[in-house]
Scaffold this active site. Structure first.
Site, PDB file in Angstrom:
ATOM      1  N   ASP A   1      -2.563   9.628   9.426  1.00 52.54           N
ATOM      2  CA  ASP A   1      -3.315   8.806   8.483  1.00 52.54           C
ATOM      3  C   ASP A   1      -4.513   8.139   9.166  1.00 52.54           C
ATOM      4  OD1 ASP A   1      -3.191   7.295   5.819  1.00 52.54           O
ATOM      5  OD2 ASP A   1      -3.172   5.626   7.229  1.00 52.54           O
TER       6      ASP A   1
ATOM      7  N   GLU B   1      -6.117  13.325   8.638  1.00 52.15           N
ATOM      8  CA  GLU B   1      -6.857  12.747   7.526  1.00 52.15           C
ATOM      9  C   GLU B   1      -8.075  12.067   8.141  1.00 52.15           C
ATOM     10  OE1 GLU B   1      -7.002   9.435   3.986  1.00 52.15           O
ATOM     11  OE2 GLU B   1      -6.203   8.962   5.944  1.00 52.15           O
TER      12      GLU B   1
ATOM     13  N   ASP C   1       0.859  -1.183   0.000  1.00 53.29           N
ATOM     14  CA  ASP C   1       0.000   0.000   0.000  1.00 53.29           C
ATOM     15  C   ASP C   1       0.901   1.240   0.000  1.00 53.29           C
ATOM     16  OD1 ASP C   1      -2.092   1.776   0.114  1.00 53.29           O
ATOM     17  OD2 ASP C   1      -2.560   1.409   2.226  1.00 53.29           O
TER      18      ASP C   1
HETATM   19  C1  GLC Z   1      -5.051   6.640   3.953  1.00 50.91           C
HETATM   20  C2  GLC Z   1      -4.088   6.902   2.829  1.00 50.91           C
HETATM   21  C3  GLC Z   1      -4.211   5.818   1.804  1.00 50.91           C
HETATM   22  C4  GLC Z   1      -3.956   4.475   2.463  1.00 50.91           C
HETATM   23  C5  GLC Z   1      -4.881   4.285   3.660  1.00 50.91           C
HETATM   24  C6  GLC Z   1      -4.478   3.101   4.468  1.00 50.91           C
HETATM   25  O1  GLC Z   1      -6.371   6.769   3.535  1.00 50.91           O
HETATM   26  O2  GLC Z   1      -4.300   8.171   2.279  1.00 50.91           O
HETATM   27  O3  GLC Z   1      -3.354   6.031   0.731  1.00 50.91           O
HETATM   28  O4  GLC Z   1      -4.147   3.451   1.537  1.00 50.91           O
HETATM   29  O5  GLC Z   1      -4.837   5.393   4.525  1.00 50.91           O
HETATM   30  O6  GLC Z   1      -3.298   3.386   5.172  1.00 50.91           O
END
Ligand code: GLC
Ligand code: CA
Length: 547
Positions: A206, A248, A66
């Site tokens: 995140d 986020e 990821d």
């Molecule tokens: C957040 C990141 C994304 C990632 C996810 C899991 O949403 O922006 O890119 O895949 O977290 O860590």
């Protein structure tokens, strides 16, 4: 300026942030992947664009399933990117140019390759078992949604080794950490201190909403999550003043603003509700979606700030819209199903906007004047294209186009060694879309944006002011006033492709003279009568109002 806005601890209020993917930026050792040394060699470019803070996507050791959001070790760096020493030099070189750097803090989960998980798999006797969330019942927490809905079918996966199911809100190879375990919380505070001591200026945190799980809830935004973030914040405030936390949290306004706490939680949060509505307003040629959502955003504490963005490294998520709105957006912006992913659209900015320079400028002009701190995504400043055939979100993470040499100047490796191909399609190919081309052209998107960023940075009011929407009869035009103490800016945007007359009642401002700040032109005085403007298709005005 108020104190909070002008002391250097509140630097984030007037910053311009640039999100960057180390692997995609510049390769220095011909292995086909970007690295820290490559990035160092491109810092002057970022200075020339006018940004003053870099947000780096994850740089930790990772199996890379990821793109580094699957972390194997929180205390190191991905060896493809270089060594910890190289990273230190990067921080040093950035700081010496007046650039700050924020990193990623991925709290919610680790990679299944992390030593903790490898140990935890041995079963309940392992001291690490309790680092993760286990159950023998995969029906538990069934009210939680599946985020990667195209790629995963459950938030539980079975562990053959120990016979339990483990919880994961994202990929099955990203087990969620168990925040009920005080050891996990302590460990993460240690991680924060480690990177702070190294010199980072803060973190984009995140996947914030998902730290805790509780039966009978959707396992998002739980009070315990807020409490833990406040703990992290307290560490920063006491030992690393000036460092920031950026959330986020892809949530509706009511839940999102809670992440600011009373000014004692996050400094900043991405404005997820607004982002899709900028595109919606543009498509509908109507100021409604933008105004409605902005009105729904409660006032945030004085020391806090919205992070404003158009695009990032993920798909354009359409979670914070109604089902109807999502259908509308899919039809308008992702006709080809290949462009869709989960509940979103995996496209870069320029292709989303049909490569229409006027639309790209208009959205940036709105982004740079709405209250908040703009966050740009690498490559969008030159209108880079994407590659929707690369799978997952890789199509918006291709190598940066620097010039029209081999591999777009990104790497000296054989083209087949690149981690992803550069864009070669007829419209967006690197021969025409690249930094060198744009920098030499005074009429390029890059030159235009650099100018606007420069203007924005000369007017800290845009980061610090408050907004007041005006409601002209012509709904194709978006009008707002930004105020900060004695200063006032009037911003007018035509959301439609053709010229529009707009009458704006500005009599409440008293007599004043508007000066258009991009060209420095003095406009007729504002008086008692409605003020008449006729912006061109997708045209805009940003006025500084003088008594
Ligand atoms: C957040 C990141 C994304 C990632 C996810 C899991 O949403 O922006 O890119 O895949 O977290 O860590
Ligand atoms: Ca390299």
């Amino acid at each position: 300026m108020t104190k909070a806005a002008c002391t250097s601890d509140a630097w984030y209020k007037t910053a311009v942030i640039y999100e960057l993917y180390v692997r995609g930026f510049q390769d220095s050792n011909r292995d086909g992947r970007g690295d820290f040394r490559g990035l160092i060699s491109r810092l002057d470019y970022l200075v020339s664009l006018g940004i003053n803070c870099i947000w780096l996507m994850p740089i930790y050791p990772t199996p890379g399933k990821d793109d580094g959001y699957d972390i194997m070790d929180y205390y190191g760096v991905n060896s493809e990117y270089g060594t910890l020493e190289d990273f230190r030099s990067l921080i040093h070189e950035a700081h010496s140019r007046g650039l700050r750097i924020i990193g990623e803090l991925v709290l919610n989960h680790t990679s299944d390759q992390h030593r903790w998980f490898q140990e935890a798999k041995k079963g309940p006797d392992s001291p690490y078992f309790d680092y993760y969330v286990w159950s023998d019942n995969p029906e538990k927490y069934s009210a939680a949604t599946i985020i990667f809905s195209d790629l995963e079918t459950s938030n539980w996966s079975y562990c053959k080794e120990n016979g339990y199911y483990y919880w994961h809100r994202f990929f099955h190879h990203q087990p969620d950490l168990n925040y009920d375990n005080p050891q996990v919380r302590q460990e993460m505070i240690r991680v924060v201190r480690f990177w702070m001591d190294l010199g980072l200026d803060g973190f984009r945190v995140d996947a914030v909403p998902y730290l805790y799980e509780r039966e009978g809830t959707n396992c998002e935004n739980l009070p315990e999550t807020h409490a833990f973030i406040k703990e992290i914040r307290a560490v920063l405030d006491s030992d690393y003043p000036g460092a920031i936390l950026l959330a986020e949290a892809n949530q509706w306004p009511e839940d999102l603003v809670k992440y600011f706490g009373d000014g004692d939680e996050f400094h900043m949060a991405f404005n997820f509700p607004l982002m899709p509505r900028l595109f919606m307003s543009l498509q509908l040629e109507h100021h409604g979606p933008i105004i409605d959502i902005m009105k729904r955003l409660p006032t945030i504490p004085e020391s806090c700030q919205w992070a404003m963005f158009l695009r990032n490294h993920d798909e354009m998520t359409l979670e914070m819209v109604t089902d109807e709105e999502r259908d509308y957006m899919f039809n308008a912006y992702a006709e080809d199903r290949q462009m869709r992913l989960n509940r979103g659209i995996r496209r870069r900015l320029a292709p989303l906007l049909g490569n229409d320079r006027r639309k790209i400028e208009l959205l940036h002009a709105i982004l740079l004047t709405l209250p908040g701190t703009p966050v740009l995504y690498y490559g969008d400043e030159i209108g880079m294209g994407d590659n929707i055939y690369l799978g997952d979100r890789n199509g918006v993470r291709t190598p940066m186009h620097w010039n029209d040499n081999k591999n777009a100047g990104f790497s000296e490796a054989q083209p087949s060694r690149l981690y992803a191909p550069v864009i070669t399609d007829p419209v967006y190919n690197f021969h025409s879309v690249n930094v060198e081309e744009d920098r030499n052209n005074r009429n390029s998107l890059f030159s235009w944006l650099r100018n606007l960023i420069c203007i924005r940075r000369n007017f800290p009011i845009f980061g610090a002011g408050t907004i007041e929407f005006l409601y002209p009869d012509n709904k194709r035009v978006l009008v707002y006033l930004i105020r900060h103490e004695e200063m006032r800016m009037l911003c007018v945007f035509n959301l439609s492709p053709s010229a529009q007359p707009v009458e704006i009642d500005l009599s409440f401002l008293g007599n004043c003279i508007p000066i258009e700040i991009v060209g420095g032109t003095i406009f007729p005085a504002i008086g008692e009568l409605p003020y008449l403007l006729t912006p061109n298709g997708y045209g805009y005005y940003i006025f500084h109002l003088f008594e």
